[in-house]
Design a protein around this motif. Structure first.
Motif, PDB file in Angstrom:
ATOM      1  N   ILE A 107       0.860  -1.180   0.000  1.00 60.22           N
ATOM      2  CA  ILE A 107       0.000   0.000   0.000  1.00 60.22           C
ATOM      3  C   ILE A 107       0.896   1.229   0.000  1.00 60.22           C
ATOM      4  CG2 ILE A 107      -1.797   1.267   1.231  1.00 60.22           C
ATOM      5  CD1 ILE A 107      -2.682  -1.323   2.487  1.00 60.22           C
ATOM      6  N   ALA A 141       1.930   5.034   0.579  1.00 58.44           N
ATOM      7  CA  ALA A 141       1.607   6.154   1.463  1.00 58.44           C
ATOM      8  C   ALA A 141       2.889   6.889   1.794  1.00 58.44           C
ATOM      9  CB  ALA A 141       0.927   5.671   2.752  1.00 58.44           C
ATOM     10  N   VAL A 184      -3.308   3.872   6.496  1.00 61.68           N
ATOM     11  CA  VAL A 184      -2.419   2.747   6.796  1.00 61.68           C
ATOM     12  C   VAL A 184      -2.314   2.553   8.311  1.00 61.68           C
ATOM     13  CG1 VAL A 184      -0.045   1.907   6.642  1.00 61.68           C
ATOM     14  CG2 VAL A 184      -1.131   2.966   4.647  1.00 61.68           C
ATOM     15  N   ARG A 185      -2.181   3.649   9.038  1.00 68.13           N
ATOM     16  CA  ARG A 185      -2.121   3.543  10.512  1.00 68.13           C
ATOM     17  C   ARG A 185      -3.420   2.941  11.062  1.00 68.13           C
ATOM     18  NH1 ARG A 185      -0.163   9.098   9.750  1.00 68.13           N
ATOM     19  NH2 ARG A 185       2.129   9.025   9.681  1.00 68.13           N
ATOM     20  N   PHE A 244       2.352  -5.021   9.412  1.00 64.56           N
ATOM     21  CA  PHE A 244       3.232  -4.670   8.310  1.00 64.56           C
ATOM     22  C   PHE A 244       4.677  -4.975   8.685  1.00 64.56           C
ATOM     23  CE2 PHE A 244      -0.547  -2.291   7.237  1.00 64.56           C
ATOM     24  CZ  PHE A 244      -0.568  -2.340   5.848  1.00 64.56           C
ATOM     25  N   ALA A 295       4.332   0.308   1.791  1.00 68.02           N
ATOM     26  CA  ALA A 295       4.323  -0.526   2.990  1.00 68.02           C
ATOM     27  C   ALA A 295       3.863  -1.934   2.609  1.00 68.02           C
ATOM     28  CB  ALA A 295       3.373   0.068   4.029  1.00 68.02           C
ATOM     29  N   THR A 315       1.134  -8.879   1.206  1.00 62.99           N
ATOM     30  CA  THR A 315       0.425  -7.759   1.831  1.00 62.99           C
ATOM     31  C   THR A 315      -1.076  -7.964   1.795  1.00 62.99           C
ATOM     32  OG1 THR A 315       2.203  -6.329   1.065  1.00 62.99           O
ATOM     33  CG2 THR A 315       0.200  -5.258   1.853  1.00 62.99           C
ATOM     34  N   VAL A 356      -3.639  -8.041   5.023  1.00 63.11           N
ATOM     35  CA  VAL A 356      -4.692  -7.033   5.176  1.00 63.11           C
ATOM     36  C   VAL A 356      -6.060  -7.709   5.222  1.00 63.11           C
ATOM     37  CG1 VAL A 356      -5.869  -5.137   3.990  1.00 63.11           C
ATOM     38  CG2 VAL A 356      -3.378  -5.132   4.174  1.00 63.11           C
ATOM     39  N   LEU A 395      -4.803   1.081  -1.662  1.00 65.59           N
ATOM     40  CA  LEU A 395      -4.992   2.389  -1.038  1.00 65.59           C
ATOM     41  C   LEU A 395      -6.306   3.013  -1.462  1.00 65.59           C
ATOM     42  CD1 LEU A 395      -3.967   4.789   0.614  1.00 65.59           C
ATOM     43  CD2 LEU A 395      -2.800   5.601  -1.461  1.00 65.59           C
TER      44      LEU A 395
END
Length: 549
Positions: free
Chosen positions: A61, A63, A102-103, A112, A134, A141, A145, A397
């Protein structure tokens, strides 16, 4: 001509909810979780909850999380990759909200990869001027997620229906979305065709890659959401821009269906593209070389294949060493070895294959479509952030950011009340499942990575002839409905590709090899009126590229 896909059976059962979300990728899961505090949510998925495209995403992702990086730089890279067709306001919203998004995933439990100092590990992919991708599990990934979001779903109160194919939109007397019809196949659920009435409908059905013979998309990616939206009268945009990923594992000339992806992150870590003679042919073609935007690299590979007569090119990562392959790319390493190739000791044969639809159901900055009460996000949508070519790692994203925006819109928008409804369709029939391969072959040979006017004209004729060959008594069922959806989407893609007489981004016309901002800096908007497609051109005002200032 596009026949609407379904016969018109009366729904055998009806249930009510506040929001129905169709799709279980990152866009659908986040939308469902974010909508749940505001009412009842029903999440519908075509297969199992983890069977969508998200779990196949390798790279990560994007960012602006690193010191020295900035959302304005992410904006500029995205606009450049989109070749003048991005909606700058949509891109700005996405890249600005990206770090917190993302956070937010991390807060939900997504793990991550980290550096030795404990910071989020970041890599670089094609088109990016900073390390800002990330990733998790090295090259897994999407799987991580998806795992985290599904875990959050368990205690959320969101109802889930698996093995249910969405068929058509329901509308109320005012023309507002009032729910959907489904064909349910799962155990423990009411079977057959039924209706879900809802105040808001969210399409998060993913991509349409199965319209081509070889794709990175899973079997479920048959364009169901775009086909439904067309039949519902919604506008779809930028369908001609289907991105072909440059580096897909070559499994031979007859390879069909879902193909193994070799993530762009492998090149981001230092692997090189070479021909059979070992020449790095991307050098000098673009300032970023092998990390140029995907359309540039895909065209570079195809051109070199033409020049050399070879059926594939090679991705050489031997110098990365065994430890990097084992810890950074364990999934790719295992897949390659499964197919008899060891990237530690030999180059990987690669070719481009259909990967991502930059276009889709047209939305505003909050996921609203042109049909009130109908929303879309993720790959099924065209938010405007991708333009003519998606920047690497902006797909997860986009789904993450715009799903949250949809939840806010549904909370704030005026809502209709579930009541009387009508099914949006013309009552025509499904198509013979045996035609699936023919549709894919037409699209691959005539409307694939490299297109031309004569081939597109032939594709239009051949697609138009297929319903007449289907026979009058095709039994309704998932396979037949999927083929009809593929046919509708293929017809719409070809119509847009015929209209755009230039080469831009992932739309490559051999008979119009140059980009033309004076004639074609705009969007093609497609609608279905009865059984007839209309495609209109809408110019874009303003500067053609972003600024890094």
């Amino acid at each position: 001509m596009i026949p609407s896909v379904l016969p018109a059976p009366a729904p055998g059962w009806t249930r009510d909810t506040d929001v129905v979300v169709i799709g279980s990728g990152i866009a659908g899961l986040v939308t469902a979780l974010r909508c749940r505090p505001h009412g009842r949510v029903l999440l519908v998925t075509k297969a199992l909850l983890d069977a969508g495209s998200t779990r196949w995403a390798q790279g990560g992702i994007a960012a602006a999380l690193a010191p020295g990086d900035d959302p304005r730089d992410h904006l500029a890279d995205t606009l450049t990759a989109g070749v003048g067709l991005c909606d700058e306001d949509a891109v700005r919203a996405m890249v600005t909200e990206a770090p917190d998004a993302v956070r937010g995933l991390i807060a939900l439990g997504a793990a991550f990869d980290r550096t030795a100092a404990g910071e989020i590990a970041l890599t670089r992919e094609g088109g990016h001027h900073h390390d800002r991708v990330a990733h998790a599990g090295g090259d897994a990934t999407g799987a991580e997620v998806s795992r985290a979001l599904r875990a959050a779903l368990k205690d959320s109160g969101v109802e889930v229906v698996e093995h249910a194919l969405v068929l058509d939109l329901l509308k109320d007397a005012a023309g507002r979305a009032a729910g959907v019809t489904l064909h349910v196949m799962g155990e423990g659920q009411p079977g057959g065709v039924g209706a879900v009435r809802a105040r808001a409908v969210v399409l998060a059905t993913g991509g349409l890659g199965q319209v081509f013979s070889a794709t990175t998309n899973p079997e479920v990616s048959t364009g169901d959401g775009v086909a439904l939206a067309l039949r519902a009268g919604a506008a779809v945009t930028d369908l001609e821009f289907v991105q072909f990923h440059p580096t897909v594992l070559w499994l031979g000339p007859g390879a069909r269906g879902q193909q193994p992806l070799i993530s762009e992150a492998v090149r981001g870590e230092g692997a090189h593209l070479v021909d059979r003679a070992g020449v790095r042919f991307m050098t000098g073609r673009h300032e970023l070389g092998e990390l140029a935007p995907r359309d540039v690299v895909a065209k570079g590979i195809m051109n070199r294949m033409r020049e050399t007569g070879e059926p594939y090119m090679l991705l050489d990562g031997r110098h990365l060493g065994a430890a990097t392959w084992e810890h950074r790319f364990p999934t790719i390493l295992a897949v390659c070895r499964h197919h008899g190739i060891d990237p530690v000791t030999e180059p990987i044969p690669v070719v481009p294959a259909a990967h991502h639809a930059s276009g889709g159901v047209r939305t505003d900055l909050h996921g609203r479509t042109s049909v009130p009460g109908l929303y879309a996000c993720g790959e099924v949508a065209c938010t405007g952030v991708h333009g003519a070519n998606r920047l690497a790692s902006n797909s997860l994203l986009e789904g993450l950011v715009f799903a949250a925006r949809i939840a806010g819109a549904i909370r704030d928008d005026p809502a209709g009340e579930p009541g009387e409804f009508q099914i949006v369709r013309d009552g025509t029939r499904p198509l013979d499942p045996a035609l699936r391969g023919e549709i894919q072959e037409i699209m691959t040979s005539r409307a694939g990575l490299l297109r031309g006017g004569a081939g597109l004209d032939a594709a239009a004729r051949e697609l138009a002839a297929l319903p007449g060959r289907s026979g009058p008594e095709v039994a309704p069922g998932v396979a037949a409905w999927e083929v009809a959806n593929l046919h509708a989407v293929a017809t719409a893609i070809v119509a847009a590709a015929r209209r755009r007489e230039e080469t831009r981004g992932s739309h490559w016309r051999e008979d119009f090899p140059d980009r033309s901002d004076s004639a074609w800096r705009g969007r093609l908007v497609t609608r279905l009126d009865g059984n007839a497609l209309t495609t209109t051109y809408e110019p874009i005002a303003g500067p053609t590229e972003g600024s890094r200032a």
